[in-house]
Design an enzyme around this catalytic site. Structure first.
Site, mmCIF file in Angstrom:
data_model
loop_
_atom_site.group_PDB
_atom_site.id
_atom_site.type_symbol
_atom_site.label_atom_id
_atom_site.label_comp_id
_atom_site.label_asym_id
_atom_site.label_seq_id
_atom_site.Cartn_x
_atom_site.Cartn_y
_atom_site.Cartn_z
ATOM 1 N N TYR A 1 4.106 4.722 11.569
ATOM 2 C CA TYR A 1 4.368 3.302 11.818
ATOM 3 C C TYR A 1 5.221 2.597 10.756
ATOM 4 C CZ TYR A 1 0.080 3.136 8.964
ATOM 5 O OH TYR A 1 -0.855 3.322 7.988
ATOM 6 N N ARG B 1 0.869 -1.184 0.000
ATOM 7 C CA ARG B 1 0.000 0.000 0.000
ATOM 8 C C ARG B 1 0.900 1.226 0.000
ATOM 9 N NH1 ARG B 1 -2.356 0.440 5.503
ATOM 10 N NH2 ARG B 1 -0.980 2.216 5.700
ATOM 11 N N HIS C 1 -3.355 4.317 5.051
ATOM 12 C CA HIS C 1 -4.520 3.434 5.099
ATOM 13 C C HIS C 1 -5.735 4.149 4.512
ATOM 14 C CE1 HIS C 1 -7.856 1.030 6.472
ATOM 15 N NE2 HIS C 1 -8.292 2.038 7.188
#
Lengths: 354, 322
Positions: free
Chosen positions: A270, A257, A261
């Site tokens: 993160y 990705r 998100h």
């Protein structure tokens, strides 16, 4: 007393196209030049759409949106293997699969602007509404496929989800049913590395997602999810097999990705930037471009034209989306039941102040 | 006309509807070869084959999830959840999906499925076998909730539920499965969803109940001389407010009996409806006799938990002497 090996399993990995754009001729799926161009055009279109949607959100012209970026090969390569009458069960990140399946782009924008009119699958297209809860579409897709089997229709159901969904009970129950009843379903797991912030290695101790299929007695395969030829080949084989009544398949697409998100997320919290940069080098569109340039299926001129045409299409969709009048409040009540019960009639009148 | 119990009446309804409509598929745990743990589907697999009466893996999310998919794709699945407490596991499928699909797809897709669940207590059952989750279900938009109290209604309501275009949760009263018997016509008939039944007309008091509790409510009332109008709700959602309000307008007094916990139980909603539409006709506050706001007890205490004659009559006296 015996202590012996009862059984032994292998997990296959498939890559057809390397990152430099070299294809393995033996593994290359049967695709005409026209089809390869079509795949490329779809991937560019989805990228342009995705970037536009992201920008619209940033400009306050769209609500929360979940980017496809980086997963175009996984989504388009798989959906491209379906026939028109087949079903797809998209999760929230499947704009790419939906566009491949002719879901109008202005409707996708409408949905991501909080308008249910964007979810209504056009007549004749079996695009199930986008599922927001994680993994719950898996047993439902199994059920649709099961019905096709019972009704003796040669129709295949393709169910999309991420690696995070494989931790859910719905995944287990849906795949177990698919195996027991040998339904014509293809499960596409886009392993994009993260479930919001949780990395793949913390999602499951399983070495691969593909091997989970073995536990359900169905075929599982891992593919390079940034290689549109590998995804298409695995998907086509699985779709053909399902259509012949030979059972379901789980395909794990290893992808990444590239975006956050969602537009409400900040992935720099993160994951290191270097990791994202590494994966940008493996961008599925660039890889296909390199192949096409080498094979004279693309040149700088028509590449430009394709991008321009995609931009034009997306701009038109945005225009169309922004022209749609706001939904009527009656819409909330209209579709709850086939026939509106008295209490909803009353509540609707109440809303209108009648 | 044959005298049947509720189990037999449901079996008959399934048998007849399946003969008529080839798209009806039964699925659930132990429903085929074993005929269901309560024998509701006894003999049906033999009659219609393993493809239409399916013994599924032990998997409630699988059962309800795939039944949703089947319904979307042209079949009429009738799923059985073996025991009431096992219904909580597929709640996500029911609440987030079955109840929303028509709305989310703006009518393009719908979900005409029936989920049959034996429900309620009073049978010395194991833990989580005696739940009464009807209020949670009634609170969920997009689904219908039906509870028969006797064999005649069980057959007619189930046929209506199967033919209904929306998802229906069909709660079968476990305690009276074999206790209540009555004449059930062999011929086809339906009992409409959304319509309560005035079991006994009366002028002094309205008493509302459903499922197994109806029988015990009736028995309690037979010990009094009050001219009570007894209403069997039959459909929990959407509820037949009209019948209730008309009755309360006539009698001015009302008692509601259910075995589910009290807080936010269906009685609370019915009282709200009565207050909205018949407050000035009331001669006394409406009383409710319910289970308690505790987890359903292990069976040595279930007799204290379930509304009984003493508690029902105490409420009746309170309302009548107010």
């Amino acid at each position: 007393m015996p202590r012996k090996l009862v059984t032994n399993f292998k997990v296959e990995y498939l890559q057809v196209l390397d990152n430099s754009g070299n294809a393995d001729e033996e593994l290359m799926p049967r695709l005409s030049s026209e089809q390869i161009k079509e795949l490329y055009e779809l991937m560019v279109l989805v990228r342009v759409f995705d970037d536009k949607a992201y920008n619209l959100q940033r400009q306050g012209r769209l609500g929360t949106y979940l980017q496809v970026k980086g997963q175009e090969a996984s989504q388009i390569g798989s959906a491209y293997a379906l026939d028109k009458k087949d079903w797809i069960f998209p999760s929230y990140r499947e704009s790419g699969a939906l566009i491949t399946r002719n879901h109008p782009m202005y409707m996708l924008l409408l949905y991501w602007s909080g308008d249910s009119r964007g979810l209504e699958s056009p007549e004749g297209l079996n695009n199930f509404p986008i599922t927001i809860t994680v993994g719950t579409q898996i047993p439902q897709g199994t059920g649709v496929a099961w019905a096709s089997k019972i009704l003796k229709e040669k129709v295949v159901t393709m169910i999309y989800f991420g690696e995070g969904a494989t931790s859910k009970g719905d995944f287990h129950e849906g795949l177990n049913f698919a195996g027991v009843f040998q339904v014509p379903a293809v499960f596409i797991c886009q392993n994009n590395g993260f479930a919001i912030s949780l990395p793949r290695e913390k999602q499951t101790a399983s070495e691969t997602i593909a091997q989970k299929a073995i536990g359900y007695g169905i075929k599982g395969i891992q593919v390079d999810g940034n290689d549109v030829f590998a995804v298409y080949k695995a998907a086509k084989e699985a779709v053909d097999k399902a259509r012949k009544g030979k059972g379901p398949t789980l395909i794990e697409c290893i992808t990444y990705r590239l975006g956050d998100h969602s537009t409400a997320d900040d992935s720099s919290k993160y994951r290191p930037k270097e990791e994202v940069l590494e994966w940008q080098k493996k961008d599925p569109i660039g890889r296909l471009e390199r192949y096409m340039l080498k094979n004279k299926l693309l040149n700088d001129k028509n590449k430009k034209v394709i991008t321009e045409k995609s931009t034009e299409k997306v701009e038109k969709a945005v225009e169309e989306y922004e022209k749609v009048a706001p939904p009527q409040p009656e819409d909330m009540f209209k579709y709850t039941y086939a026939q509106m019960p008295d209490k909803l009639q009353e509540q609707m009148k109440d809303l209108k102040g009648e | 006309m044959a005298i049947l119990n509720i189990v037999q009446a449901i079996n008959l309804a399934l048998k007849q509807e399946m003969k008529k409509d080839k798209t009806i598929i039964l699925l659930g745990e132990d429903i085929g070869k074993n005929g269901g743990v309560f024998r509701v589907t006894d003999g049906l697999q033999k009659l219609y084959g393993e493809e239409r009466v399916v013994d599924t893996p032990l998997s409630e999310i699988g059962i309800v999830g795939s039944a949703i998919g089947m319904a979307v794709n042209g079949l009429r699945p009738v799923a059985e959840i073996e025991f009431s407490g096992f219904l909580y596991s597929p709640f996500d499928q029911i609440i987030s999906h079955a109840g929303r699909l028509r709305t989310r797809s703006r009518g393009r897709f719908s979900c005409p499925l029936v989920i049959r669940v034996p429900y309620g207590g009073g049978i010395r059952g194991l833990e989580l076998h005696c739940e009464s989750p009807e209020a949670i279900l009634a609170h969920t938009p997009g689904i219908k909730v039906v509870v028969p109290s006797g064999p005649y209604d069980a057959k007619g309501l189930l046929i209506s539920a199967i033919r209904d275009p929306d998802p229906v949760i069909f709660l079968e009263p476990l305690r009276t499965y074999r206790v209540v018997k009555e004449e059930v016509p062999e011929k086809e008939y339906t009992v409409p969803l959304g319509k309560a039944n005035i079991v006994k007309e009366g002028t002094e008091l309205t008493v509302i109940s459903w499922g197994a509790m109806l029988k015990y409510t009736q028995e309690a009332l037979s010990k009094t001389n009050y001219k009570a109008e007894i209403i069997d709700l039959r459909t929990i959602s959407p509820v037949d407010t009209e019948t209730i309000v008309n009755s309360v307008k006539k009698t001015g007094r009302c008692v509601i009996v259910h075995e589910a916990p009290r807080t936010c139980g269906l009685a609370a909603e019915l009282i709200a409806q009565i207050n909205e539409k018949a407050l000035l006709n009331l001669e006394a506050p409406v009383e409710r006799v319910t289970g308690f706001d505790v987890p359903y007890p292990l069976y040595k205490l279930e007799g204290y938990y379930l509304p009984d004659e003493k508690r029902i009559l105490r409420a009746v006296e309170k309302v009548m002497k107010f």
